[in-house]
Design a protein around this motif. Structure first.
Motif, PDB file in Angstrom:
ATOM      1  N   SER A   1     -14.808  -1.861  -0.197  1.00 46.39           N
ATOM      2  CA  SER A   1     -14.832  -0.453   0.184  1.00 46.39           C
ATOM      3  C   SER A   1     -14.426   0.447  -0.973  1.00 46.39           C
ATOM      4  O   SER A   1     -15.019   1.503  -1.200  1.00 46.39           O
ATOM      5  N   VAL A   2     -13.408   0.012  -1.715  1.00 44.57           N
ATOM      6  CA  VAL A   2     -12.948   0.802  -2.854  1.00 44.57           C
ATOM      7  C   VAL A   2     -14.043   0.953  -3.904  1.00 44.57           C
ATOM      8  O   VAL A   2     -14.252   2.038  -4.457  1.00 44.57           O
TER       9      VAL A   2
ATOM     10  N   MET B   1       0.830  -1.199   0.000  1.00 46.84           N
ATOM     11  CA  MET B   1       0.000   0.000   0.000  1.00 46.84           C
ATOM     12  C   MET B   1       0.870   1.257   0.000  1.00 46.84           C
ATOM     13  O   MET B   1       2.000   1.242   0.486  1.00 46.84           O
ATOM     14  N   THR B   2       0.341   2.341  -0.511  1.00 45.03           N
ATOM     15  CA  THR B   2       1.086   3.590  -0.533  1.00 45.03           C
ATOM     16  C   THR B   2       1.007   4.320   0.794  1.00 45.03           C
ATOM     17  O   THR B   2       1.787   5.218   1.058  1.00 45.03           O
ATOM     18  N   GLY B   3       0.088   3.941   1.632  1.00 46.90           N
ATOM     19  CA  GLY B   3      -0.068   4.627   2.909  1.00 46.90           C
ATOM     20  C   GLY B   3      -1.278   4.075   3.622  1.00 46.90           C
ATOM     21  O   GLY B   3      -2.020   3.270   3.078  1.00 46.90           O
ATOM     22  N   PRO B   4      -1.496   4.485   4.854  1.00 46.82           N
ATOM     23  CA  PRO B   4      -2.602   3.923   5.633  1.00 46.82           C
ATOM     24  C   PRO B   4      -3.970   4.317   5.110  1.00 46.82           C
ATOM     25  O   PRO B   4      -4.958   3.698   5.457  1.00 46.82           O
TER      26      PRO B   4
ATOM     27  N   ASP C   1     -20.530   5.349  -3.091  1.00 43.04           N
ATOM     28  CA  ASP C   1     -19.396   5.732  -2.251  1.00 43.04           C
ATOM     29  C   ASP C   1     -18.090   5.088  -2.702  1.00 43.04           C
ATOM     30  O   ASP C   1     -17.173   4.911  -1.907  1.00 43.04           O
ATOM     31  N   GLY C   2     -18.023   4.707  -3.999  1.00 48.67           N
ATOM     32  CA  GLY C   2     -16.801   4.079  -4.487  1.00 48.67           C
ATOM     33  C   GLY C   2     -16.649   4.216  -5.991  1.00 48.67           C
ATOM     34  O   GLY C   2     -17.369   4.979  -6.646  1.00 48.67           O
TER      35      GLY C   2
ATOM     36  N   ARG D   1     -13.449   3.702   1.941  1.00 51.01           N
ATOM     37  CA  ARG D   1     -14.146   4.225   3.111  1.00 51.01           C
ATOM     38  C   ARG D   1     -13.622   3.502   4.347  1.00 51.01           C
ATOM     39  O   ARG D   1     -13.159   2.356   4.291  1.00 51.01           O
ATOM     40  N   THR D   2     -13.727   4.141   5.478  1.00 54.65           N
ATOM     41  CA  THR D   2     -13.177   3.582   6.709  1.00 54.65           C
ATOM     42  C   THR D   2     -14.227   2.953   7.597  1.00 54.65           C
ATOM     43  O   THR D   2     -13.891   2.316   8.583  1.00 54.65           O
ATOM     44  N   VAL D   3     -15.525   3.130   7.236  1.00 53.61           N
ATOM     45  CA  VAL D   3     -16.574   2.523   8.046  1.00 53.61           C
ATOM     46  C   VAL D   3     -16.795   1.101   7.585  1.00 53.61           C
ATOM     47  O   VAL D   3     -16.561   0.765   6.420  1.00 53.61           O
TER      48      VAL D   3
END
Length: 364
Positions: free
Chosen positions: A40-41, A1-4, A51-52, A353-355
């Motif tokens: 999520s993506v 991954m590129t980041g969190p 939402d994606g 999304r983080t949910v």
């Protein structure tokens, strides 16, 4: 991954599909964690995928995961994942020949395969089935060029041709060992030339085969018959219980009306395809060439050459398909090739999304 918070991603059109392309190293190695991230993506489960990245249809909710291949016959491995739209499901039970057109250029863009000065051929292992393909496309000056004059039905405008050749698979062309079977009184031909597919004369199910996808999807009686046929065909083809998978595909066939060889309406597995998948078309093209099969009396094949023009709801797809007789007297594939196009739409970082993903009908 590129980041969190973000993942490197390239959104691409391949053929008549659209999907998110990732390097395997940019995704979690654990399949369950990877699938949760991809849901999520893409914005699933949600009928609008609002939402994606998904486009609210199976044809625009696809993912390609690409990595260097350890197979000496391949340059890259391509894992196709179908992300369900309104269910929290990610399936690896099938290939996608349309997104296949995008993964060769994607591999060059990401530096997995060096570009030639004029054209580049990328040898691809399709992880889902172990089959292989070679995609060739223009790379003038060592860069992928997506512009060109190739035109395919279902895609506006023109683009550079991506020529895809499929060597014969190791499995049987006719998985049941017969040119024709009967399921619940319906004659069918079960064929696998890259995609397990069941050819069904449309009139055997009380339709013409020329209806629009919307008309066919609205027919509840037809939907139930197709469901029953698919479950039975899956067992006949050695696929076991297919109730939770998208294969085999069901393709209704009828005589051509616009100068092609055969008219098709394909189900994936409930929605009716607005065109036809490449690998499904490869199976149809081979299937209608089988003497004694259900397509033999419906297809109008050319007098010479391997080209089979398959009509679908939004135009046609040309497949080069040649058969020969195997040692057991049954037909086997000799050659399969197709021309597709692809385009890079977006290259950057996608933010899932983080949910937690909620089931369909849950609060949004």
């Amino acid at each position: 991954m590129t980041g969190p918070e973000g993942v490197r991603c390239m959104l691409m059109r391949g053929g008549t599909s659209k999907g998110a392309c990732f390097l395997a190293e940019d995704l979690p190695a654990d399949p369950a964690a990877r699938d949760e991230l991809l849901l999520s993506v893409m914005g699933s489960p949600d009928p609008r995928q609002i939402d994606g990245l998904g486009g609210a249809h199976p044809l625009t909710s696809k993912v390609a995961v690409v990595s260097p291949s350890a197979d000496p016959r391949a340059d890259i491995d391509y894992l196709f994942l179908q992300v369900a739209v309104d269910k929290p499901e990610v399936s690896d039970r099938q290939n996608c020949g349309n997104i296949l057109a995008a993964v060769g250029p994607f591999a060059v863009e990401r530096g997995l395969v060096p570009a030639g000065e004029d054209r580049t051929a990328v040898r691809i292992r399709m992880v889902n089935t172990g089959d292989h393909a070679v995609a060739t496309f223009p790379t003038p000056g060592g860069r992928v060029d997506y512009t060109g004059d190739a035109e395919i039905s279902g895609v506006p405008g023109t683009a550079a041709a991506v020529e895809i050749e499929f060597p014969p698979g190791e499995g049987p062309l006719l998985p049941t060992g017969r040119v024709r079977d009967e399921i619940d009184g319906v004659p069918v031909t079960c064929v696998d030339n890259g995609m397990p597919t069941v050819l069904i004369p449309a009139t055997a199910l009380g339709v013409t085969g020329y209806e629009s996808p919307q008309e066919l999807e609205a027919d509840a009686v037809l939907a139930e018959r197709l469901r029953s046929l698919r479950l039975a065909a899956g067992r006949l083809m050695g696929l076991g219980d297919v109730s939770g998978t998208t294969v085999p595909k069901l393709t209704l066939i009828a005589p051509p009306r616009d100068g092609g060889a055969i008219t098709t309406r394909t189900f994936i597995p409930v929605r009716c395809h607005t065109s036809i998948g490449v690998l499904g078309a490869a199976s149809v093209a081979a299937g209608v060439r089988v003497e004694g099969g259900v397509g033999a009396d419906l297809a109008r094949l050319p007098a010479d050459g391997d080209r089979v023009r398959i009509e679908h709801p939004t135009g046609f797809l040309d497949i080069d398909s040649g058969l020969e007789t195997g040692p057991d007297g049954l037909p086997v594939s000799r050659r399969t090739a197709v021309v597709r196009t692809a385009r890079k739409i977006l290259d950057g970082t996608v933010f899932p999304r983080t949910v937690p993903v909620q089931p369909p009908g849950g609060r949004r």
